[in-house]
Write a protein that holds these residues in place. Structure first.
Motif, mmCIF file in Angstrom:
data_model
loop_
_atom_site.group_PDB
_atom_site.id
_atom_site.type_symbol
_atom_site.label_atom_id
_atom_site.label_comp_id
_atom_site.label_asym_id
_atom_site.label_seq_id
_atom_site.Cartn_x
_atom_site.Cartn_y
_atom_site.Cartn_z
ATOM 1 N N ALA A 175 0.844 -1.197 0.000
ATOM 2 C CA ALA A 175 0.000 0.000 0.000
ATOM 3 C C ALA A 175 0.877 1.245 0.000
ATOM 4 C CB ALA A 175 -0.924 0.002 1.213
ATOM 5 N N VAL A 176 0.286 2.360 -0.454
ATOM 6 C CA VAL A 176 0.975 3.645 -0.487
ATOM 7 C C VAL A 176 0.066 4.680 0.185
ATOM 8 C CG1 VAL A 176 1.974 5.447 -1.955
ATOM 9 C CG2 VAL A 176 2.166 3.044 -2.627
ATOM 10 N N PRO A 177 0.262 4.932 1.476
ATOM 11 C CA PRO A 177 -0.588 5.911 2.176
ATOM 12 C C PRO A 177 -0.391 7.328 1.662
ATOM 13 C CG PRO A 177 0.479 4.421 3.734
ATOM 14 C CD PRO A 177 1.135 4.207 2.401
ATOM 15 N N ASP A 178 -1.486 8.083 1.629
ATOM 16 C CA ASP A 178 -1.469 9.493 1.261
ATOM 17 C C ASP A 178 -0.733 10.293 2.330
ATOM 18 O OD1 ASP A 178 -2.564 11.089 -0.923
ATOM 19 O OD2 ASP A 178 -3.691 12.161 0.615
ATOM 20 N N ALA A 179 -0.279 11.489 1.984
ATOM 21 C CA ALA A 179 0.508 12.291 2.923
ATOM 22 C C ALA A 179 -0.272 12.635 4.190
ATOM 23 C CB ALA A 179 0.991 13.568 2.234
ATOM 24 N N MET A 180 -1.597 12.832 4.084
ATOM 25 C CA MET A 180 -2.415 13.191 5.241
ATOM 26 C C MET A 180 -3.129 11.978 5.846
ATOM 27 S SD MET A 180 -2.055 16.404 5.877
ATOM 28 C CE MET A 180 -0.322 16.256 5.386
ATOM 29 N N TRP A 181 -2.759 10.787 5.413
ATOM 30 C CA TRP A 181 -3.422 9.554 5.854
ATOM 31 C C TRP A 181 -3.449 9.406 7.370
ATOM 32 C CZ3 TRP A 181 -0.307 5.404 7.910
ATOM 33 C CH2 TRP A 181 -1.026 4.229 8.191
ATOM 34 N N LEU A 182 -2.294 9.523 8.001
ATOM 35 C CA LEU A 182 -2.214 9.263 9.435
ATOM 36 C C LEU A 182 -2.985 10.311 10.237
ATOM 37 C CD1 LEU A 182 -1.078 7.390 11.575
ATOM 38 C CD2 LEU A 182 0.997 8.798 11.638
ATOM 39 N N ARG A 183 -2.862 11.570 9.874
ATOM 40 C CA ARG A 183 -3.605 12.612 10.580
ATOM 41 C C ARG A 183 -5.107 12.395 10.461
ATOM 42 N NH1 ARG A 183 -0.595 18.480 9.520
ATOM 43 N NH2 ARG A 183 1.250 18.056 10.818
ATOM 44 N N ALA A 184 -5.548 11.963 9.285
ATOM 45 C CA ALA A 184 -6.983 11.727 9.081
ATOM 46 C C ALA A 184 -7.491 10.593 9.957
ATOM 47 C CB ALA A 184 -7.264 11.446 7.609
ATOM 48 N N LEU A 185 -6.679 9.558 10.145
ATOM 49 C CA LEU A 185 -7.061 8.472 11.048
ATOM 50 C C LEU A 185 -7.124 8.961 12.494
ATOM 51 C CD1 LEU A 185 -4.909 5.472 9.716
ATOM 52 C CD2 LEU A 185 -7.395 5.674 9.556
ATOM 53 N N ILE A 186 -6.047 9.630 12.931
ATOM 54 C CA ILE A 186 -5.900 9.983 14.340
ATOM 55 C C ILE A 186 -6.977 10.939 14.819
ATOM 56 C CG2 ILE A 186 -4.398 11.215 15.961
ATOM 57 C CD1 ILE A 186 -2.013 10.013 14.520
ATOM 58 N N LYS A 187 -7.407 11.872 13.974
ATOM 59 C CA LYS A 187 -8.364 12.888 14.430
ATOM 60 C C LYS A 187 -9.700 12.279 14.851
ATOM 61 C CE LYS A 187 -10.413 14.110 9.933
ATOM 62 N NZ LYS A 187 -10.617 15.198 8.947
ATOM 63 N N GLU A 293 -13.313 6.569 7.869
ATOM 64 C CA GLU A 293 -12.925 7.931 7.505
ATOM 65 C C GLU A 293 -12.339 7.954 6.095
ATOM 66 O OE1 GLU A 293 -12.697 11.196 6.820
ATOM 67 O OE2 GLU A 293 -12.871 11.389 9.012
ATOM 68 N N PRO A 294 -13.108 8.429 5.101
ATOM 69 C CA PRO A 294 -12.608 8.418 3.720
ATOM 70 C C PRO A 294 -11.431 9.351 3.472
ATOM 71 C CG PRO A 294 -14.720 9.558 3.859
ATOM 72 C CD PRO A 294 -14.495 8.914 5.186
ATOM 73 N N GLU A 295 -11.225 10.342 4.344
ATOM 74 C CA GLU A 295 -10.074 11.221 4.160
ATOM 75 C C GLU A 295 -8.759 10.515 4.477
ATOM 76 O OE1 GLU A 295 -10.426 15.063 5.985
ATOM 77 O OE2 GLU A 295 -12.546 15.216 5.494
ATOM 78 N N ALA A 296 -8.834 9.386 5.182
ATOM 79 C CA ALA A 296 -7.628 8.587 5.454
ATOM 80 C C ALA A 296 -7.354 7.717 4.240
ATOM 81 C CB ALA A 296 -7.825 7.754 6.714
ATOM 82 N N LEU A 297 -6.777 8.316 3.231
ATOM 83 C CA LEU A 297 -6.651 7.703 1.910
ATOM 84 C C LEU A 297 -5.333 6.955 1.757
ATOM 85 C CD1 LEU A 297 -7.559 7.406 -1.100
ATOM 86 C CD2 LEU A 297 -6.440 9.616 -1.510
ATOM 87 N N SER A 298 -5.438 5.759 1.178
ATOM 88 C CA SER A 298 -4.258 4.974 0.836
ATOM 89 C C SER A 298 -4.502 4.319 -0.517
ATOM 90 C CB SER A 298 -3.993 3.916 1.919
ATOM 91 O OG SER A 298 -2.786 3.224 1.654
#
Length: 392
Positions: A175-187, A293-298
Motif C-alpha cells: 500500500a501507499v498511504p497518502d501524505a495526510m493519511w495518518l492525521r486523518a485516522l488519528i483525528k 474515515e474516507p479522508e484517510a486515503l491509501s
C-alpha cells in the motif's frame, strides 16, 4: 486493456490530461480542496483525456459529497473537532514477508508524512532471507522487528506489543498511504468509545485484467461518506463494509477491551484471511465504536495475475466463514447461523445467475466459484488452523 489511475483536484482541472497510448480508460479519484469526494471511469482517446468534455459528468457524480465538504468548509465545522482534543501520537506498523519492492514503495510514502512524533515499525514475519532487514536498515527512522512465527495476525499482535505510542495504525507493504493519511485516522479518536478507525483504499494501478476484476468485485474503498459503526446501528457480524486491514488503526487499549488478534486467522495460516474483519466484529460486540474515515486515503497494489486474484477471492471466502466459525464456537454468537444463508441467497446466487446469463457488468464465473469454494472450506480451515496454533 489497462486503465490509467489518476488523482485529480476538481478546483484545478487541467484542460487535457495525457497518458500513455496503451490506456483506453482512466480511473479517476476526484478531490475537492484535497478531500476525496468521488471516483469515475472515463474513456481515453489516443492517450488524451479532455476534461472539459467530462467536467459536468465528473461534478455531477461527486455533487452530493462536494456540497457537504463545501458547507463544512464554509461553516468551519467538523465532526472530529473538539476544543480540548489533543491528537495522540501513533505508531505505524507494516507487517511484511519477502516483498521488498513493495515495502520500499510503502516506506517512501511514509517518509512523506508530516512529522507528528510518529514511529514507524516494520514487522518482518518469518522471512526466508535478510532482504527486508537490509532494506529497513537504510531508513534510520524505521524500527525493524523480526517475528519468526509465520502468520499475519501473529505479526499484528507483535506490533501491538512493540508499539510505543497510544495509537497503532496498520498499512500493508503493498500500500501507499497518502501524505495526510495518518492525521486523518488519528483525528477520529476524539472520544473514548472509538476503538478503531478505518480508511479509504483506492487501487494503485489497474494494469491487468486481474486487477480490474479485483477492484470491481472486492474494492477496498468503502465510499466517500464518513460513517460511525456501533453495535446498535450495524450488525456486528457483517463487517465487510467497515474497512480492510490494509488501512486501519486502533487504540492500544484495544487489548484490554477485546484481547489480541486470533492467530488462527489470516495470511500465513490455513484460513488465509479474516483476521481484520473478525477483530472489527469483536470490537462492535463489546459495545465500542468504529469510524470509517474516507479522508484517510491509501493506495493498494492489487494482485497482478488472474491466478493470484482468484486465490485471493477464494481466500476471502475461507476467511469470512472461518471468522464466523470462530465467533460461533468461541464467542457463542448464534446469530452467525443466519449469515451464510443470507449471503448466498441475496448476493452470491444472484451474482452466479447474472454471470451464467452473461449479463452486462456481471462478474467472471470462475471468480464467483472460487469464493464459494472458499466458503465451503472455511469452517474446516479454521478448526485445522486453531488446532495447529494450539500445538505451538
Amino acid at each position: 486493456m489497462p486503465t490509467a489511475v489518476l488523482d485529480l483536484e476538481l478546483t484545478n482541472l487541467p484542460p487535457v490530461i495525457t497518458v500513455k497510448d496503451h490506456y483506453t480508460h482512466a480511473f479517476i479519484l476526484m478531490r475537492y480542496k484535497g478531500k476525496p469526494v468521488g471516483k469515475i471511469t472515463l474513456p481515453v482517446t489516443n492517450g488524451c483525456l479532455k476534461t472539459e468534455e467530462y467536467a459536468e459528468q465528473m461534478l455531477t457524480s461527486a455533487e452530493a459529497i462536494v456540497k457537504k465538504v463545501f458547507l463544512h468548509d464554509y461553516l468551519q465545522w467538523s465532526k472530529t473537532d473538539l476544543v480540548d482534543f489533543v491528537p495522540p501520537k501513533a505508531t505505524v506498523a507494516i507487517c511484511t514477508r519477502n516483498r521488498t519492492e513493495d515495502l520500499k514503495r510503502c516506506l517512501e510514502s511514509l517518509m512523506q508524512l508530516p512529522d507528528d512524533g510518529q514511529e514507524i515499525l516494520v514487522i518482518d514475519n518469518a522471512p526466508s532471507n535478510d532482504d527486508t532487514k537490509i532494506l529497513v536498515g537504510s531508513y534510520p527512522t524505521v524500527r525493524y522487528v523480526l517475528e519468526p512465527r509465520a502468520g499475519l495476525d501473529i505479526a499484528r499482535n507483535r506490533a501491538i506489543m512493540e508499539a510505543r505510542n497510544e495509537i497503532l495504525a496498520f498499512t500493508d507493504d503493498d500500500a501507499v498511504p497518502d501524505a495526510m493519511w495518518l492525521r486523518a485516522l488519528i483525528k477520529n479518536f476524539n472520544t473514548p468509545l472509538v476503538m478503531c478507525v478505518t480508511g479509504m483504499t483506492m487501487p494503485l494501478e489497474l494494469e491487468t485484467e486481474a486487477q480490474e476484476i479485483f477492484e470491481r468485485y472486492s474494492p477496498f474503498g468503502k465510499g466517500f461518506k464518513r460513517k460511525k459503526y456501533t453495535h446498535n446501528s450495524h450488525n456486528p457480524l457483517q463487517t465487510g463494509q467497515i474497512g480492510a486491514g490494509a488501512n486501519m488503526a486502533f487504540r492500544k487499549s484495544v487489548l484490554q477491551a477485546v484481547g489480541y488478534f486470533d492467530e488462527a486467522l489470516d495470511a500465513g495460516t490455513p484460513t488465509e484471511s479474516g483476521g481484520d474483519h473478525e477483530y472489527f466484529a469483536r470490537i462492535l460486540i463489546k459495545g465500542y465504536q468504529i469510524i470509517y474515515e474516507p479522508e484517510a486515503l491509501s493506495w493498494h497494489r492489487h494482485r497482478r495475475t488472474m491466478k493470484e486474484t482468484r486465490k485471493a477471492i477464494r481466500g476471502y471466502g475461507i476467511g469470512v466463514y472461518a471468522f464466523w466459525t470462530r465467533l460461533l464456537v468461541k464467542e457463542k454468537e448464534w446469530g452467525i447461523l443466519k449469515m451464510p444463508y443470507a449471503w448466498f441467497i441475496h448476493m452470491q446466487l444472484p451474482n452466479l445467475w447474472r454471470s451464467m446469463l452473461k449479463r452486462p457488468g456481471s462478474h467472471p464465473l470462475h471468480i464467483l466459484l472460487a469464493e464459494i469454494e472458499g466458503c465451503v472450506l472455511g469452517p474446516w480451515k479454521y478448526f485445522k488452523s486453531d488446532k495447529e496454533k494450539n500445538k505451538v
